[in-house]
Enzyme design. Structure first.
Site, PDB file in Angstrom:
ATOM      1  N   ILE A  11       0.825  -1.207   0.000  1.00 25.50           N
ATOM      2  CA  ILE A  11       0.000   0.000   0.000  1.00 25.50           C
ATOM      3  C   ILE A  11       0.862   1.263   0.000  1.00 25.50           C
ATOM      4  O   ILE A  11       0.470   2.287  -0.566  1.00 25.50           O
ATOM      5  CB  ILE A  11      -1.019  -0.007   1.170  1.00 25.50           C
ATOM      6  CG1 ILE A  11      -2.127   0.997   0.906  1.00 25.50           C
ATOM      7  CG2 ILE A  11      -0.351   0.252   2.514  1.00 25.50           C
ATOM      8  CD1 ILE A  11      -2.943   0.742  -0.319  1.00 25.50           C
ATOM      9  N   SER A  33      12.051   0.878   6.629  1.00 23.09           N
ATOM     10  CA  SER A  33      11.555  -0.415   6.183  1.00 23.09           C
ATOM     11  C   SER A  33      12.735  -1.358   6.203  1.00 23.09           C
ATOM     12  O   SER A  33      13.866  -0.945   5.931  1.00 23.09           O
ATOM     13  CB  SER A  33      11.003  -0.276   4.759  1.00 23.09           C
ATOM     14  OG  SER A  33       9.994  -1.204   4.502  1.00 23.09           O
ATOM     15  N   ARG A  34      12.482  -2.616   6.521  1.00 21.50           N
ATOM     16  CA  ARG A  34      13.604  -3.562   6.592  1.00 21.50           C
ATOM     17  C   ARG A  34      14.099  -3.917   5.200  1.00 21.50           C
ATOM     18  O   ARG A  34      15.255  -4.182   4.996  1.00 21.50           O
ATOM     19  CB  ARG A  34      13.175  -4.813   7.362  1.00 21.50           C
ATOM     20  CG  ARG A  34      12.786  -4.496   8.803  1.00 21.50           C
ATOM     21  CD  ARG A  34      12.028  -5.624   9.428  1.00 21.50           C
ATOM     22  NE  ARG A  34      10.902  -6.029   8.580  1.00 21.50           N
ATOM     23  CZ  ARG A  34      10.068  -7.008   8.861  1.00 21.50           C
ATOM     24  NH1 ARG A  34      10.207  -7.686   9.976  1.00 21.50           N
ATOM     25  NH2 ARG A  34       9.095  -7.312   8.041  1.00 21.50           N
ATOM     26  N   LYS A  87      -5.438   1.801   7.910  1.00 23.78           N
ATOM     27  CA  LYS A  87      -6.523   1.036   8.502  1.00 23.78           C
ATOM     28  C   LYS A  87      -6.115  -0.441   8.603  1.00 23.78           C
ATOM     29  O   LYS A  87      -5.308  -0.877   7.787  1.00 23.78           O
ATOM     30  CB  LYS A  87      -7.819   1.179   7.703  1.00 23.78           C
ATOM     31  CG  LYS A  87      -7.720   0.946   6.200  1.00 23.78           C
ATOM     32  CD  LYS A  87      -7.516  -0.373   5.571  1.00 23.78           C
ATOM     33  CE  LYS A  87      -8.158  -1.618   5.998  1.00 23.78           C
ATOM     34  NZ  LYS A  87      -7.948  -2.725   4.997  1.00 23.78           N
ATOM     35  N   ASP A 165     -10.264  -7.679   6.645  1.00 20.22           N
ATOM     36  CA  ASP A 165      -9.318  -6.641   6.177  1.00 20.22           C
ATOM     37  C   ASP A 165      -9.976  -5.792   5.073  1.00 20.22           C
ATOM     38  O   ASP A 165     -10.022  -4.568   5.195  1.00 20.22           O
ATOM     39  CB  ASP A 165      -7.991  -7.265   5.712  1.00 20.22           C
ATOM     40  CG  ASP A 165      -7.060  -6.203   5.148  1.00 20.22           C
ATOM     41  OD1 ASP A 165      -6.327  -5.571   5.920  1.00 20.22           O
ATOM     42  OD2 ASP A 165      -7.099  -5.963   3.912  1.00 20.22           O
TER      43      ASP A 165
HETATM   44  P1  NAP Z   1       2.457  -5.569   3.227  1.00 24.91           P
HETATM   45  O1  NAP Z   1       2.888  -5.121   1.872  1.00 24.91           O
HETATM   46  O2  NAP Z   1       2.381  -7.034   3.482  1.00 24.91           O
HETATM   47  O3  NAP Z   1       3.339  -4.942   4.394  1.00 24.91           O
HETATM   48  C1  NAP Z   1       3.773  -3.607   4.425  1.00 24.91           C
HETATM   49  C2  NAP Z   1       5.194  -3.546   4.957  1.00 24.91           C
HETATM   50  O4  NAP Z   1       5.190  -3.651   6.369  1.00 24.91           O
HETATM   51  C3  NAP Z   1       6.063  -4.688   4.489  1.00 24.91           C
HETATM   52  O5  NAP Z   1       6.574  -4.429   3.209  1.00 24.91           O
HETATM   53  C4  NAP Z   1       7.143  -4.753   5.557  1.00 24.91           C
HETATM   54  O6  NAP Z   1       8.223  -3.943   5.172  1.00 24.91           O
HETATM   55  C5  NAP Z   1       6.450  -4.183   6.789  1.00 24.91           C
HETATM   56  N1  NAP Z   1       6.220  -5.262   7.758  1.00 24.91           N
HETATM   57  C6  NAP Z   1       5.468  -6.370   7.578  1.00 24.91           C
HETATM   58  N2  NAP Z   1       5.493  -7.130   8.684  1.00 24.91           N
HETATM   59  C7  NAP Z   1       6.284  -6.488   9.569  1.00 24.91           C
HETATM   60  C8  NAP Z   1       6.720  -6.779  10.880  1.00 24.91           C
HETATM   61  N3  NAP Z   1       6.332  -7.894  11.519  1.00 24.91           N
HETATM   62  N4  NAP Z   1       7.528  -5.890  11.499  1.00 24.91           N
HETATM   63  C9  NAP Z   1       7.910  -4.764  10.874  1.00 24.91           C
HETATM   64  N5  NAP Z   1       7.545  -4.454   9.606  1.00 24.91           N
HETATM   65  C10 NAP Z   1       6.742  -5.296   8.967  1.00 24.91           C
HETATM   66  O7  NAP Z   1       1.025  -4.959   3.592  1.00 24.91           O
HETATM   67  P2  NAP Z   1       0.131  -3.891   2.826  1.00 24.91           P
HETATM   68  O8  NAP Z   1      -0.745  -4.581   1.861  1.00 24.91           O
HETATM   69  O9  NAP Z   1       0.957  -2.760   2.355  1.00 24.91           O
HETATM   70  O10 NAP Z   1      -0.824  -3.460   4.041  1.00 24.91           O
HETATM   71  C11 NAP Z   1      -0.358  -2.685   5.117  1.00 24.91           C
HETATM   72  C12 NAP Z   1      -1.542  -2.034   5.786  1.00 24.91           C
HETATM   73  O11 NAP Z   1      -2.234  -1.263   4.796  1.00 24.91           O
HETATM   74  C13 NAP Z   1      -2.575  -3.039   6.325  1.00 24.91           C
HETATM   75  O12 NAP Z   1      -3.099  -2.597   7.552  1.00 24.91           O
HETATM   76  C14 NAP Z   1      -3.664  -3.067   5.253  1.00 24.91           C
HETATM   77  O13 NAP Z   1      -4.935  -3.375   5.778  1.00 24.91           O
HETATM   78  C15 NAP Z   1      -3.609  -1.642   4.747  1.00 24.91           C
HETATM   79  N6  NAP Z   1      -4.090  -1.490   3.369  1.00 24.91           N
HETATM   80  C16 NAP Z   1      -3.665  -2.329   2.398  1.00 24.91           C
HETATM   81  C17 NAP Z   1      -4.212  -2.227   1.113  1.00 24.91           C
HETATM   82  C18 NAP Z   1      -3.783  -3.126  -0.006  1.00 24.91           C
HETATM   83  O14 NAP Z   1      -4.407  -3.095  -1.077  1.00 24.91           O
HETATM   84  N7  NAP Z   1      -2.740  -3.935   0.144  1.00 24.91           N
HETATM   85  C19 NAP Z   1      -5.173  -1.244   0.837  1.00 24.91           C
HETATM   86  C20 NAP Z   1      -5.523  -0.358   1.841  1.00 24.91           C
HETATM   87  C21 NAP Z   1      -4.991  -0.498   3.107  1.00 24.91           C
HETATM   88  P3  NAP Z   1       9.756  -4.410   5.457  1.00 24.91           P
HETATM   89  O15 NAP Z   1       9.791  -5.922   5.374  1.00 24.91           O
HETATM   90  O16 NAP Z   1      10.535  -3.737   4.386  1.00 24.91           O
HETATM   91  O17 NAP Z   1      10.048  -3.919   6.833  1.00 24.91           O
END
Ligand code: NAP
Length: 308
Positions: A11, A33-34, A87, A165
């Protein structure tokens, strides 16, 4: 204003980076970010180090999944930064209340964003419903999890919400557009036997005037993706389609011209700029409260295992 973006994943890359780049209010001054980074922007892997080394960055936007996000939010607030949360605002209601208390004590802003509330036709739908009597409201949120959340293991774990979600996006719209409060009375959660989170859910709500309010969320949708809310009232039927991007009233499309969902994140960042300038916080936990109630009251049914 300088801002730091934390958790450079799906996101952040899809929405936050372009929204910040297009905003007159914000300069992306650092990322944490890691593994992820943004070209041309200082990148850190350690959040504490960024907070210590960059005191001029007063605002952080947290794009991590909900479970790891609390520690980052608490650290940012303890360091006196204004905080913007993706969110859902937390993995539990108690976490969110703790963050509200911390922000108040520190005198900084906390913004729990609900991007779907910023979809183009949500405000017009709210305005239209304001003087109507609701008879029935039906939410249908059906999408293909393999398409939208490929390989996201966290989403199936405790605190990841499963199908809630995306479902919480629908609840964020419903709680925004309905003039009356609702509360959950029944839920059925379909949980794959190899997962912790539900792959489908059906919910029923009580409405103060006795309207029939229900929702169905399903992650097993092939073909057309459906993000629809239909409200039947004494003044006609309103349908929000495509997650709030399109509105039809009495069969007539009322959608304003313009790009569909591209305005959601720019509006969130404009809201955050306004909150920082006024010193206010904006944390509405009602969508998360309905999800918590579904997990409290839900009847669980084990269904076929799910593999990505
Ligand atoms: P994601 O790509 O799986 O995770 C986002 C980043 O968070 C990862 O790239 C990782 O970065 C970091 N991360 C993950 N687990 C972690 C941990 N245990 N400790 C520290 N850092 C961690 O998720 P996303 O889809 O972007 O979603 C993130 C949030 O946005 C969620 O709450 C989701 O509901 C919301 N959201 C998502 C979307 C969508 O379409 N995907 C839409 C609207 C809102 P590093 O590994 O580089 O640290």
């Amino acid at each position: 204003m300088d801002i730091a973006l934390i958790g450079i994943g799906k996101i952040a890359v899809d929405q936050h980076v372009p929204a910040i780049a297009a905003s007159p209010d914000w300069d992306l001054a650092a990322t944490v970010s890691r593994q992820g980074s943004v070209d041309g922007v200082d990148s850190y892997t350690d959040f504490a180090r960024m907070l210590a080394e960059r005191p001029e960055i007063r605002v952080v936007s947290l794009c991590l999944p909900p479970v790891p996000r609390f520690d980052y939010a608490a650290a940012a607030l303890a360091a006196g930064r204004h905080v913007m949360l993706e969110k859902p605002p937390g993995a539990s209601l108690s976490e969110c209340h703790r963050l509200i208390d911390m922000a108040r004590a520190q005198g900084v802003c906390l913004y729990a964003t609900w991007h779907s509330r910023e979809a183009a036709m949500v405000a017009p739908a709210k305005a239209w419903l304001a003087d109507k009597t609701l008879k029935k409201l039906t939410v249908t949120w059906k999408e293909d999890v393999r398409r939208w959340h490929p390989g996201q293991d966290w989403i199936w774990e405790p605190g990841g919400l499963g199908v809630f979600d995306p479902g919480i996006n629908a609840l964020s719209i419903v709680t925004e557009i309905l003039p009356d409060p609702i509360h959950l009375t029944e839920a059925r959660l379909e949980v794959p036997e190899n997962k912790q989170g539900p792959i489908a859910a059906s919910l029923r709500f009580a409405h103060p005037a006795g309207a029939d309010v229900s929702a169905v969320f399903d992650w097993r949708q092939d073909g057309d993706q459906i993000w629809t809310i239909v409200a039947e009232t004494d003044g006609g039927t309103l349908a929000l389609h495509d997650g709030g991007a399109r509105m039809v009233i009495g069969g007539q499309d009322q959608t304003a011209e313009g790009p569909a969902l591209t305005g959601e994140y720019p509006r969130l960042y404009a809201n955050m700029a306004r909150l920082v300038s006024t010193g206010d916080s904006d944390v509405d936990l009602s969508p998360l409260r309905h999800v918590a109630d579904a997990f409290l009251l839900g009847r669980r049914q084990s269904v076929a295992p799910f593999y990505d």
